[in-house]
Design a protein around this motif. Structure first.
Motif, short mmCIF file in Angstrom:
data_model
loop_
_atom_site.label_atom_id
_atom_site.label_comp_id
_atom_site.label_asym_id
_atom_site.label_seq_id
_atom_site.Cartn_x
_atom_site.Cartn_y
_atom_site.Cartn_z
N PHE A 36 0.84 -1.20 0.00
CA PHE A 36 0.00 0.00 0.00
C PHE A 36 0.87 1.25 0.00
N THR A 37 0.32 2.36 -0.44
CA THR A 37 1.03 3.63 -0.34
C THR A 37 1.17 4.01 1.13
N LEU A 59 9.36 -6.98 6.75
CA LEU A 59 9.84 -8.21 6.13
C LEU A 59 9.21 -8.34 4.75
N VAL A 60 10.02 -8.60 3.75
CA VAL A 60 9.54 -8.70 2.37
C VAL A 60 9.45 -10.17 1.97
N THR A 61 8.29 -10.58 1.46
CA THR A 61 8.15 -11.96 0.99
C THR A 61 8.63 -12.11 -0.45
N ASP A 66 1.89 -5.92 -5.31
CA ASP A 66 0.91 -5.91 -4.23
C ASP A 66 1.52 -6.29 -2.87
N HIS A 67 2.84 -6.55 -2.87
CA HIS A 67 3.53 -6.88 -1.62
C HIS A 67 4.69 -5.93 -1.31
N ILE A 68 5.25 -5.30 -2.33
CA ILE A 68 6.48 -4.54 -2.11
C ILE A 68 6.37 -3.06 -2.45
N SER A 69 5.30 -2.65 -3.11
CA SER A 69 5.26 -1.29 -3.68
C SER A 69 5.45 -0.19 -2.65
N GLY A 70 5.02 -0.39 -1.41
CA GLY A 70 5.15 0.66 -0.40
C GLY A 70 6.30 0.49 0.57
N VAL A 71 7.07 -0.58 0.41
CA VAL A 71 8.13 -0.91 1.38
C VAL A 71 9.16 0.21 1.49
#
Length: 269
Positions: A36-37, A59-61, A66-71
């Motif tokens: 998410f933003t 933690l990044v999977t 849809d999993h990394i865009s806001g990291v």
């Protein structure tokens, strides 16, 4: 002597439009993925009574949007350390990070007092993983975004007290649905997403005696139905339907708790 160890888990949202899960042992709070933003994260966190500066790590999977865009943005804005495999970082989607910790060889590591074991999973990404969190003998698994399960995964999930389990699609709905043929093949493939049937098969192979909490995650909005998933899982586990939880795309789910003390039950905070 009574063991009062607990683990808590909550979700900001789960699905193809964004994913973020929070895990806490009472001392440490980590976020698994951020699809998410920052604006959306700040909008959703108050539902869980959490401030962003309370998060001790992300933690990044894997590197899908849809999993990394806001990291990267969340990490930079609030100086939150990130843990990721080298393969996921090679996508370049995180940008520069204030503190990076590489997950090497899926070896266990700790964030403060919280112990984390990365699980190697089959998914169409560079070096995807899921996570098993332990607190003393208490074990909570996050197992989403995989095309199938392996004997190694089943072994790693024994025993397990709580699991967030991918129930992405109903196979009949997928094949009879509107997705292009190539996308159907990708979703149903060995490196795609787990179906309801596969989720049930995994639960049947697990030692379920210790299970207190099962939450269905990453449901397809087009190719699945929450009511169907709840019914199938309840039948498999011989649990009342009301005991099953579904992670929604917009609402996620509130804090759920598991514990070694037999008096503790999974409840929304």
């Amino acid at each position: 002597m009574e063991n009062n160890s607990t683990l808590k888990v909550a979700s900001l949202g789960s699905g193809s439009k964004g994913n973020a899960t929070l895990v806490s042992n009472g001392e440490v709070i980590v976020m698994v993925d951020c699809g998410f933003t920052v604006k959306e994260v700040l909008k959703r966190l108050p539902r869980l009574n959490i401030e962003p500066d309370q998060i001790d790590g992300i933690l990044v999977t894997h590197e899908h949007q849809d999993h990394i865009s806001g990291v990267g943005a969340l990490s930079r804005r609030f100086s939150i350390p990130v843990w990721s495999t080298r393969g996921s970082l090679l996508s370049g989607k995180c940008g520069n990070l204030p503190e990076l910790n590489l997950i090497e060889g899926f070896q266990p590591f700790s964030i403060g007092s919280l112990d984390v074991t990365p699980l190697s999973v089959p998914h169409d990404a560079r070096e995807p993983c899921q996570f098993l969190f332990t607190q003393d003998e208490l074990r909570l698994a996050i197992l989403t975004d995989l095309g199938c399960f392996t004997p190694k995964i089943v072994e790693q999930l024994t025993p397990c007290h709580g699991i967030l389990l991918e129930c992405n699609h109903d196979e009949e709905m997928l094949w009879n649905g509107s997705y292009p043929e190539r996308l159907k093949q990708r979703v149903a493939g060995r490196m795609g997403h787990m179906s309801n049937r596969q989720a049930i098969e995994l639960l049947q192979l697990m030692d379920r005696d210790s299970l207190q909490l099962v939450i269905a995650t990453h449901l397809s909005e087009q190719n699945n139905c929450p009511k169907l998933v709840s019914t199938l899982l309840a039948e498999t586990l011989s649990w009342p339907v009301e005991r099953l939880k579904i992670a929604g795309q917009d609402s996620g789910f509130g804090w759920q708790e598991i514990g070694l003390n037999s008096s503790i039950r999974a409840e929304s905070a």
